[in-house]
Design an enzyme around this catalytic site. Sequence first.
Site, PDB file in Angstrom:
ATOM      1  N   GLU A 305       0.829  -1.213   0.000  1.00  0.00           N
ATOM      2  CA  GLU A 305       0.000   0.000   0.000  1.00  0.00           C
ATOM      3  C   GLU A 305       0.861   1.260   0.000  1.00  0.00           C
ATOM      4  O   GLU A 305       0.541   2.244  -0.677  1.00  0.00           O
ATOM      5  CB  GLU A 305      -0.923   0.001   1.224  1.00  0.00           C
ATOM      6  CG  GLU A 305      -1.985  -1.091   1.209  1.00  0.00           C
ATOM      7  CD  GLU A 305      -2.907  -0.985   0.007  1.00  0.00           C
ATOM      8  OE1 GLU A 305      -3.219   0.152  -0.402  1.00  0.00           O
ATOM      9  OE2 GLU A 305      -3.298  -2.042  -0.528  1.00  0.00           O
ATOM     10  N   ASP A 391       3.557  -3.961  -5.993  1.00  0.00           N
ATOM     11  CA  ASP A 391       4.128  -5.263  -5.637  1.00  0.00           C
ATOM     12  C   ASP A 391       5.646  -5.239  -5.791  1.00  0.00           C
ATOM     13  O   ASP A 391       6.387  -5.733  -4.924  1.00  0.00           O
ATOM     14  CB  ASP A 391       3.541  -6.369  -6.519  1.00  0.00           C
ATOM     15  CG  ASP A 391       2.154  -6.808  -6.085  1.00  0.00           C
ATOM     16  OD1 ASP A 391       1.677  -6.315  -5.047  1.00  0.00           O
ATOM     17  OD2 ASP A 391       1.541  -7.628  -6.797  1.00  0.00           O
TER      18      ASP A 391
END
Length: 467
Positions: A305, A391
């Site tokens: 995040e 990611d």
Amino acid sequence: MEVIHSFLDSVNHRLAWVTTDYAIPWKKYVLLFSWSHHLFETYLLMRQYPNYSKTEPPRQLAAHFTGDVFAKSQAYGKDKAKFSLVSGLFNQILETAVIYYGGYAWAWEVAGNILGKSGYGSEYEIPQSIVFAAVLFAMSSIQSLPVEVYKTFVLEQKHGFNKTTPKLFVTDHIKNWFVALVVGAPFLSAFLAVVRWAGDRFVPWLMAFLLIFQMLMIFIYPSWIQPLFNKLSPLPEGPLRTKIEALASGLKFPLKHLYEIDGSKRSSHSNAYFFGLPWSKHIVVFDTLIKQSTPEEVEAVLAHELGHWYYMHPSQLMLVSQLHIFSILAIFPPFLHSPPLLRSFDFAASAAAKPPILVSFLLFQMILTPLETFVGIGMNFISRKFEWEADAFACELHEKVPGIANVANMGERLGKALTTIHIENLSTVWVDWLFSAVHHSHPTLTERLKALEEHKTKNAPSIKKEL
């Protein structure tokens, strides 16, 4: 500003025919667009549906999904697909009936009659528009109620996700109506007032108003709206809080508050997110995620995040959304001054002679339905690109911020966390590519795990060196 207005004037000139051409069957076009969109969605579901009959997970997930978990995931996906097919057809038939039989014109007349009993005439466009919106909101609420009841108390209950009681379900709806009244009515009044005040040059002013409203909601939603539905509590002291605070500090993330939210109050689904202004951010972690994952895995989810923050993904998405809003508003003025448009949808000649702003905008949005489908696919493409980058950020965290300790295996932890989330949520693991392109803002689990494994192989030499 003049350059913008010159461009908008040029666009409006090219679309001037919209304001005078009574030969265009707008209602028929909207019904055609609506049913074409519905049939396209049905086609996508039918492409996806055979995947729920597969008896084994993808090879990359075989070690993570036991036979029992995979069977439950497939059953849940199949039931959701059946529900979408039936509820989609149900909603489509009702929407068609409302459009075909002049439901929007009827709602405008009802709003006028209600105001008339209070001594207000048709010249009070903004009050009538608010009542009109309330009538449509009531119609929509009644229409969606049986669908929501079935989804919550049958579908989600069957698969063990529902935690909502009938009392909570009712109180949630009452609170939603309250928020719609308290926030929606002033917003709608200001929206219409800006358009009336600025005239045909309302586009930049309206965009500025919408941007200011978005900024205000950043304060209003977590402070006054969200507490009506969920309890936000400071994340207790412990290993998880220590890890998240160290991660935020190392990245110079302007963390102001770290919350745990009682998501389990309604569902056992899990999530984590952040919000706030550039200089003051808040992180929220669902209690379900904390229960389902280890502190190291939750830290990895937050690292992902924070990757969105690091690469300024929210700001980029806001910029894209502003361009989208501008493109919509740029072509709206001719439809705002189009009596033929309203007459096509059965509005009385008196209402069509001076088209109400809200009515025109509502009908205009219906006409844009096909274009918005393509816009949605484009937005999903951008969102998936950002997910890949976030990611990758988690995997490369030890390189980007060398000062943070114990993050060399963050990609591996993120993979475990994503797998756990998918298992606990019984998420679908076999996904048709076209269905995914239209509906999914995230890459599939298989795709993400494959990419994480590639990052692990790529970064192995640097990790060994660090160790």
